[in-house]
Design an enzyme around this catalytic site. Sequence first.
Site, mmCIF file in Angstrom:
data_model
loop_
_atom_site.group_PDB
_atom_site.id
_atom_site.type_symbol
_atom_site.label_atom_id
_atom_site.label_comp_id
_atom_site.label_asym_id
_atom_site.label_seq_id
_atom_site.Cartn_x
_atom_site.Cartn_y
_atom_site.Cartn_z
ATOM 1 N N GLU A 18 0.866 -1.169 0.000
ATOM 2 C CA GLU A 18 0.000 0.000 0.000
ATOM 3 C C GLU A 18 0.911 1.230 0.000
ATOM 4 O O GLU A 18 1.814 1.312 0.837
ATOM 5 C CB GLU A 18 -0.889 -0.001 1.251
ATOM 6 C CG GLU A 18 -1.830 1.183 1.216
ATOM 7 C CD GLU A 18 -2.780 1.282 2.401
ATOM 8 O OE1 GLU A 18 -2.734 0.412 3.287
ATOM 9 O OE2 GLU A 18 -3.551 2.252 2.407
ATOM 10 N N ARG B 88 5.958 -12.870 9.403
ATOM 11 C CA ARG B 88 6.569 -11.561 9.196
ATOM 12 C C ARG B 88 7.995 -11.584 9.675
ATOM 13 O O ARG B 88 8.316 -12.264 10.646
ATOM 14 C CB ARG B 88 5.870 -10.502 10.059
ATOM 15 C CG ARG B 88 4.519 -10.096 9.634
ATOM 16 C CD ARG B 88 3.977 -9.097 10.641
ATOM 17 N NE ARG B 88 4.446 -7.750 10.352
ATOM 18 C CZ ARG B 88 3.880 -6.958 9.447
ATOM 19 N NH1 ARG B 88 2.860 -7.367 8.742
ATOM 20 N NH2 ARG B 88 4.347 -5.744 9.241
ATOM 21 N N LYS C 212 4.938 0.303 8.983
ATOM 22 C CA LYS C 212 4.885 1.629 8.366
ATOM 23 C C LYS C 212 4.172 2.631 9.258
ATOM 24 O O LYS C 212 4.539 3.806 9.292
ATOM 25 C CB LYS C 212 4.153 1.546 7.021
ATOM 26 C CG LYS C 212 5.073 1.190 5.874
ATOM 27 C CD LYS C 212 4.320 1.168 4.570
ATOM 28 C CE LYS C 212 3.338 0.034 4.550
ATOM 29 N NZ LYS C 212 2.563 -0.074 3.328
HETATM 30 P P1 ATP Z 1 3.150 -2.384 7.714
HETATM 31 O O1 ATP Z 1 2.562 -3.088 8.885
HETATM 32 O O2 ATP Z 1 4.592 -2.092 7.841
HETATM 33 O O3 ATP Z 1 2.355 -1.215 7.262
HETATM 34 P P2 ATP Z 1 1.859 -3.802 5.740
HETATM 35 O O4 ATP Z 1 1.692 -5.274 5.711
HETATM 36 O O5 ATP Z 1 0.678 -2.997 6.095
HETATM 37 O O6 ATP Z 1 3.096 -3.457 6.592
HETATM 38 P P3 ATP Z 1 1.883 -3.494 2.946
HETATM 39 O O7 ATP Z 1 2.257 -2.324 2.144
HETATM 40 O O8 ATP Z 1 0.465 -3.908 2.966
HETATM 41 O O9 ATP Z 1 2.390 -3.230 4.393
HETATM 42 O O10 ATP Z 1 2.807 -4.749 2.614
HETATM 43 C C1 ATP Z 1 3.097 -5.215 1.326
HETATM 44 C C2 ATP Z 1 3.518 -6.642 1.421
HETATM 45 O O11 ATP Z 1 4.657 -6.768 2.242
HETATM 46 C C3 ATP Z 1 2.416 -7.498 2.038
HETATM 47 O O12 ATP Z 1 2.284 -8.666 1.281
HETATM 48 C C4 ATP Z 1 2.917 -7.777 3.421
HETATM 49 O O13 ATP Z 1 2.463 -9.001 3.886
HETATM 50 C C5 ATP Z 1 4.440 -7.749 3.221
HETATM 51 N N1 ATP Z 1 5.105 -7.374 4.477
HETATM 52 C C6 ATP Z 1 4.907 -6.265 5.206
HETATM 53 N N2 ATP Z 1 5.636 -6.280 6.330
HETATM 54 C C7 ATP Z 1 6.327 -7.441 6.320
HETATM 55 C C8 ATP Z 1 7.254 -8.061 7.214
HETATM 56 N N3 ATP Z 1 7.633 -7.468 8.341
HETATM 57 N N4 ATP Z 1 7.768 -9.261 6.872
HETATM 58 C C9 ATP Z 1 7.407 -9.855 5.719
HETATM 59 N N5 ATP Z 1 6.537 -9.329 4.835
HETATM 60 C C10 ATP Z 1 5.993 -8.148 5.124
HETATM 61 MG MG MG Z 2 -1.027 -3.183 4.947
#
Ligand code: ATP
Ligand code: MG
Length: 558
Positions: free
Chosen positions: A35, A261, A271
């Site tokens: 996102e 994760r 984020k």
């Molecule tokens: P955040 O919690 O940091 O905002 P998010 O999952 O909301 O992370 P996205 O932009 O939705 O962020 O993530 C894009 C992709 O990266 C998703 O498929 C998510 O599962 C993966 N991702 C995000 N954080 C991690 C992590 N710490 N380890 C592995 N994959 C991750």
């Molecule tokens: Mg997300």
Amino acid sequence: MSDQSSPTNFIRQLVTADLGAGRYPQGITTRFPPEPNGYLHIGHAKSICLNFGLAEDFGGRCALRFDDTNPDRESPEFVEAIKADVQWLGFDWKERLYHASDYFEQLYTFAVELIDSGHAYVCDLSADEVRGTRGTLTTPGVNSPFRDRSCDENRELFEKMRSGEFPDGSRVLRARINMASPNLHLRDPTLYRIRYQTHHNTGDNWCIYPMYDFTHPLSDAIEGVTHSLCTLEFEDNRALYDWVLEHVTTPSRPYQTEFSRLSLEYTMVSKRLLTILVEQEVVGSWDDPRMPTLSGMRRRGYPPEALVDFCTRIGVTRNQQNVELSVLDNCVREALDPGTPRAFAVTRPLKIVIENYPEDEEEELEALNHPGDESLGTRSLPFCRELYIEHEDFQEDPPKKFFRLAPGREVRLRYAYLVTCTEVIKDSSGEIIEVRCTYDPETRGGNAPDGRKVKGTIHWVSARHSAQAEVRLYEPLFVDPEPHVSSEDDLKNALNETSLTTLDNVQVEPSLAAAPPGSIFQFERLGYFCVDRDSTDARRVFNRTVALRDSWAKARAK
Ligand code: ATP
Ligand code: MG
């Protein structure tokens, strides 16, 4: 077809089995779906390496898809930063650059299909009322009074939602599943909501926006994604993912698989939290070298190969891992060691005067750019009567195991001469401000012709020729190996107050005075340092990328 050099994991095994069973004659398709509401962090690198890596190794395709269904915090700045970071890591989405928002029209049609088959309804409950009727893990929810509206009425209301006839947040479209489901995600989840907000990609074309759980599976299906990989917190959403795909006529049927994760000691990879650090000015920017963002790591000097190597080493499992920082540091050192030129820098300078070296004389000494790789060549180091050494390389009253400079002691100035300390000069407060030495002219290059043993070797720069620079030393942002931050107070207590130390009178050898931003050196005995973009023509700024593990043992071995 699989690349044998990549270690296997349960997802690779799944893909191998799927391909073996002939399930995907066209090959596999994956996607990395961020996102655009912030910059990418090291956790995202794990997902990028997994998704793009699978496509590479199994001869498939991987897309970069922006999951941009929430106009609140999304912006073109984040879109551009994410693209730059994925490319920097070394991955190529080729023509497969997508936005979920490009599918808004098609998603709307899918929603109408759900309405027409009696699987979705417009609900007039407020957000609080929806929450209040959802039930709990142990009690079922309560059906909405709007659940049994006719298909025609729902369709008409949904069209009016789209055309802007209702106020912000006044109605939602909900899936009609089961308010008593043990899985809360299936209790008539919201599919669409009304939001009068400009979207970074679609502008003001829409005032209804689809929810993540509706958009994600359908975007995957539109793109022909075969393996939809996400992190474990979405495990319970999988039932809804499957429900959506089973109730809409889609061009393909993707399947979701979850993995754990990445979390890293002393680091927060979220984020949302990183946004707070930037907004509250705890750090200077998203690419502050202390940030676990890819842009911060790039600015700090981490090579992309080190991050890819790190992601390979930690592997992909379903177990929660809190990876030790030393694993990442080691990857960075190993990636930097082979090709990184060496240089001399004195971070806390102490002046030494070579009393028997003539005042107006100077000479050039030859130094290896890489002691382990002569192909990197040599450079010359100017030498004269006045030099700087590290303050900590001198002790007036040294303990037994101290082999560096001390009164009456002889030490090797690397690539130069053997020098012996003859006198210590202090200011009125007793601070050591200068050390006097003599040198042995027979030892040019650093070796004594009579074979006498000198245990200590230290680095130095010529006081007449060195350039003044700034060095920024970094420590983790958080004091706790597993920081927990849920409020602003937590944040204040969790922060490491010494995450940044600035040394502003560092003396560097002249060859560094014009090194371009982004270039990386090993300052011998000190670590790897990268020229920061804050550098000016008059003054270089260096970020310490990573310290050397055991710098002293290495220098002593020479
Ligand atoms: P955040 O919690 O940091 O905002 P998010 O999952 O909301 O992370 P996205 O932009 O939705 O962020 O993530 C894009 C992709 O990266 C998703 O498929 C998510 O599962 C993966 N991702 C995000 N954080 C991690 C992590 N710490 N380890 C592995 N994959 C991750
Ligand atoms: Mg997300």
